[in-house]
Design a protein around this motif. Sequence first.
Motif, PDB file in Angstrom:
ATOM      1  N   SER A 188     -15.815  29.320  13.374  1.00  7.53           N
ATOM      2  CA  SER A 188     -16.068  28.026  12.751  1.00  7.53           C
ATOM      3  C   SER A 188     -15.418  26.928  13.575  1.00  7.53           C
ATOM      4  N   ASP A 189     -16.086  25.783  13.614  1.00  9.07           N
ATOM      5  CA  ASP A 189     -15.503  24.649  14.331  1.00  9.07           C
ATOM      6  C   ASP A 189     -14.431  23.984  13.489  1.00  9.07           C
ATOM      7  N   GLU A 190     -14.352  24.399  12.238  1.00  4.54           N
ATOM      8  CA  GLU A 190     -13.319  23.843  11.362  1.00  4.54           C
ATOM      9  C   GLU A 190     -12.194  24.857  11.177  1.00  4.54           C
ATOM     10  N   VAL A 191     -11.146  24.400  10.535  1.00  4.33           N
ATOM     11  CA  VAL A 191     -10.045  25.315  10.255  1.00  4.33           C
ATOM     12  C   VAL A 191     -10.419  26.138   9.021  1.00  4.33           C
ATOM     13  N   LEU A 192     -10.556  27.432   9.212  1.00  2.61           N
ATOM     14  CA  LEU A 192     -10.950  28.290   8.086  1.00  2.61           C
ATOM     15  C   LEU A 192      -9.798  28.414   7.100  1.00  2.61           C
ATOM     16  N   PRO A 193     -10.098  28.424   5.820  1.00  2.00           N
ATOM     17  CA  PRO A 193      -9.030  28.682   4.852  1.00  2.00           C
ATOM     18  C   PRO A 193      -8.491  30.105   5.003  1.00  2.00           C
ATOM     19  N   THR A 194      -7.348  30.356   4.426  1.00  2.00           N
ATOM     20  CA  THR A 194      -6.683  31.640   4.615  1.00  2.00           C
ATOM     21  C   THR A 194      -7.283  32.729   3.725  1.00  2.00           C
ATOM     22  N   PRO A 195      -7.638  33.875   4.309  1.00  2.00           N
ATOM     23  CA  PRO A 195      -8.172  34.956   3.469  1.00  2.00           C
ATOM     24  C   PRO A 195      -7.091  35.558   2.570  1.00  2.00           C
ATOM     25  N   ARG A 200      -8.261  30.722   0.379  1.00  2.00           N
ATOM     26  CA  ARG A 200      -7.657  29.585  -0.301  1.00  2.00           C
ATOM     27  C   ARG A 200      -7.167  28.581   0.729  1.00  2.00           C
ATOM     28  N   ALA A 201      -7.290  27.329   0.385  1.00  2.00           N
ATOM     29  CA  ALA A 201      -6.743  26.276   1.234  1.00  2.00           C
ATOM     30  C   ALA A 201      -6.047  25.280   0.318  1.00  2.00           C
ATOM     31  N   THR A 202      -5.064  24.601   0.851  1.00  2.00           N
ATOM     32  CA  THR A 202      -4.385  23.581   0.057  1.00  2.00           C
ATOM     33  C   THR A 202      -4.593  22.233   0.729  1.00  2.00           C
ATOM     34  N   LYS A 203      -5.264  21.361   0.019  1.00  2.00           N
ATOM     35  CA  LYS A 203      -5.505  20.027   0.559  1.00  2.00           C
ATOM     36  C   LYS A 203      -4.881  19.008  -0.381  1.00  2.00           C
TER      37      LYS A 203
END
Lengths: 185, 444
Positions: B397-404, B415-418
Motif C-alpha cells: 500500500s502507498d499508505e501506512v497500513l494499520p497494525t494487524p 487497528r489504527a489510532t488517529k
Amino acid sequence: MKDDKIIEMLFERNEEGLREVEREYRGFCNTVASNILSMREDREECINDMLLALWNSIPPEKPDCLKSYIARIIRNLALKKSRDSYVWKRSANSLNIGDEFLECIPDTQDLCEQFEAARAGKIINDFLETLPENECDVFVLHYYYGEELLAIAEDMGYTEGKVKSMLFRIRKKLTEKLTKEGIIV
Amino acid sequence: MNKKTDKRLLASLDYIDEKFTDRAAKRIKVREIGATGGISKKRTVKYLALIAACAILLGAAIPIATSLLNKLPEVIDPSASNDDTTAPETTPEPELPEEYFSDRYYMGVDNVCKYEGEFVYSIDIGNYCNIVKYDPESNKVSYICSDPKCTHTPGDCPLASPEGSGWSMNYIEVFGDWLVYDYSYSGADKVLLGMTVNLYNMKTGESKTAVETTTDGTFYKYVSSYVVMNGKVYLSLCESKVEDKVFNVIKEYIASYDPETGESVYMCDMPEAMVLIGISNKRFFFTKGMNETWSCDYTGANLKKEEVLTFHPVAVSGTYAYEFSPKDEDNDPATKSVYDIVTDSKFVIDFGKSHRGYLVLEDKLLYVLNKSEDKNGGTELWTCDKRGENKKLLLESDEVLPTPYNCIGNYIFCRATKNGNKEYYVFNLETGEIKTIPTIQNQG
C-alpha cells in the motif's frame, strides 16, 4: 487429477482445487479420521476443517506429497477434536494402543510436559531411524495414525500375529533405548 | 482409553518426524467407513464371528454378541467414565499446558480475540467501554452480551466498564466459551489501581467475577496480574494496608480460579518485585524488570533465574516464545529473537528491514514493513512461517497500513489510532480489499 495440478490451483487461489481435493481424498481422509473419531459427524467436520486448513496453508506451503500432508492435517485435527470432546475410539478388536505404548513411555506428568515429551519424541525419531523401513512403517501406522493391526497386516502382506509380534519387539527395543537415554528411570 | 492415556500418547507421538509419518501415510488404504465406526464390513463380519465364538464358549452367546453389536466400535468417554473398564482415578489429573507460555503480554493479539469465526474486541463508547464481536462475512458488529433486554450501558450490562474516564480495559482472552476481561481504574482521584477480573460465558450468558477489587478504606485486595491457562485463571493477588497514606503490601500470592466450579485455590506466595507472566512445566514464570525471567514451581520453591530466556516472551506459538525487546539483543530492530523450548536455545528472525510490528498466529507470522526509508512512504504486509522462513508479500500500500491484530482465514483485523481515536479495519487477503469496520452505533 494429479497432485501437482491441485497444488497449482491452490496457489492460484482457485477453489476448484479444494473440490478436487475432496473428490480425490475424501475416502482417504475418512479412513484416517475414523482411526480416531468414531462419529460420522465428527469426521465430516474434521474433513471440512482440513479443507480450510489446506486453503490457508497452501500457499505458502508447497507439500512434496499432498496425500501425506493431508494425512497429517487430518490426524492432528481428529486428535484435537477427540481431545476437545474427550472421546476416543477404542476398536473392540485392536490392542489398546495407549496402554501398551505407555509401557515404553513414562507418565507425562513426570516428563515436564511439552519439553520432556519433545525430548522423548526426538529419541523416538532417532530410534525409528535405526529400524528397517517395514518395521518403522508398522510402528507409525499403528501408533501415530491409529491403524488397526488387521489393516496393517492386509496392506503389508503379513498375518495379524506377525504385526503384533513385530510391535512387541519394537516396543521392547524402544524401552531399552529410552532407559539408556534416561527417559525411563 | 482413558483421558490420562490419551494425553500421554499425544505428548510424545506429536514429535514423530514427518519423513516417517509421510511414508506411512502413503500405505493407508481407503476403507469403507460406517456411520459410527471405522471398521469395514468385511472386518466387522470377522469380528462378529470371533465374538460369537467367544460368547458361545462362555455360554452367553446371544446377549453378549448383541451387546457388542450395539457397541462396535466402542467409544470411551473418560469424562463420563462409568462405562470405562479401567479403575477410576481417585485424584483429578492436572491439566497439561498446551502452550509454553500464555501470550498474556503480547501487545497486539490479546486485545482482539477470536470466537466462532468472529473477532472479539473492546471498544470505547463515550466514557465507558464494552466488548463487541465483528463478523467479517456479514460486516456486522454486535455486543457480546446476548441479553436482549440489556441496554449495554454501565450498571446494566455485565460487560460494560463502570462509567468514568479513569476506567480502562486491559486485556481480554477467550478460552472455550468463556471470555475473560478485566477493568481497572487509573484515575488520580482514587488510590486503588488493581484489576477486577470477570468472566462471561458467551454460550450461556453466565457472568462471573474471579476476584473483585475490595477495600474497607484502609485494607485493599486486588489483582496485580493474571494468566489464563488450560481453562483456569491464575491470579497474582495483592493485599495491602494503607497507613499514613503509604501502601504497605501485607501479602502477595498466586491463586487459581476455575470458572466452571467457581473454586479458588491458593497456590503459593509471589516472589518479591516480580510480575507473573506465564505458566508451563508446572512452573510459574515471572519477569523482573525488562530483561530478566525467573521461575518457580507450583509450591513457590526452587525459584531460579532463567539463563537462556532473558527478555520475557510477548507471544507464543507452539514451542516458540517470541521475546519482547524494544530492540533486539544485537540492537537490530529488523530482527526478533525467539526462544525454542525444545532445544532451550534461541534463534533470530530477520525480517529484512525494520518492522512496524508483527503478529504471531497459530501457524505463521504477519508483519508490516516500511516500503522505503521514508516512514510515510507506504507499507507492505508480509507473512512468513514461525521460524521466519518462506517469506511472502501479501499486500502493498502507498499508505501506512494499520497494525494487524488478529486473523481469521483471509480476514486480517487491524487497528489504527488517529487523533486519539481507535479505528478498526479488515483486510481481505483474497480480494485485497481494505474495509473500515463500522462502529456499533453507526452500522447500517
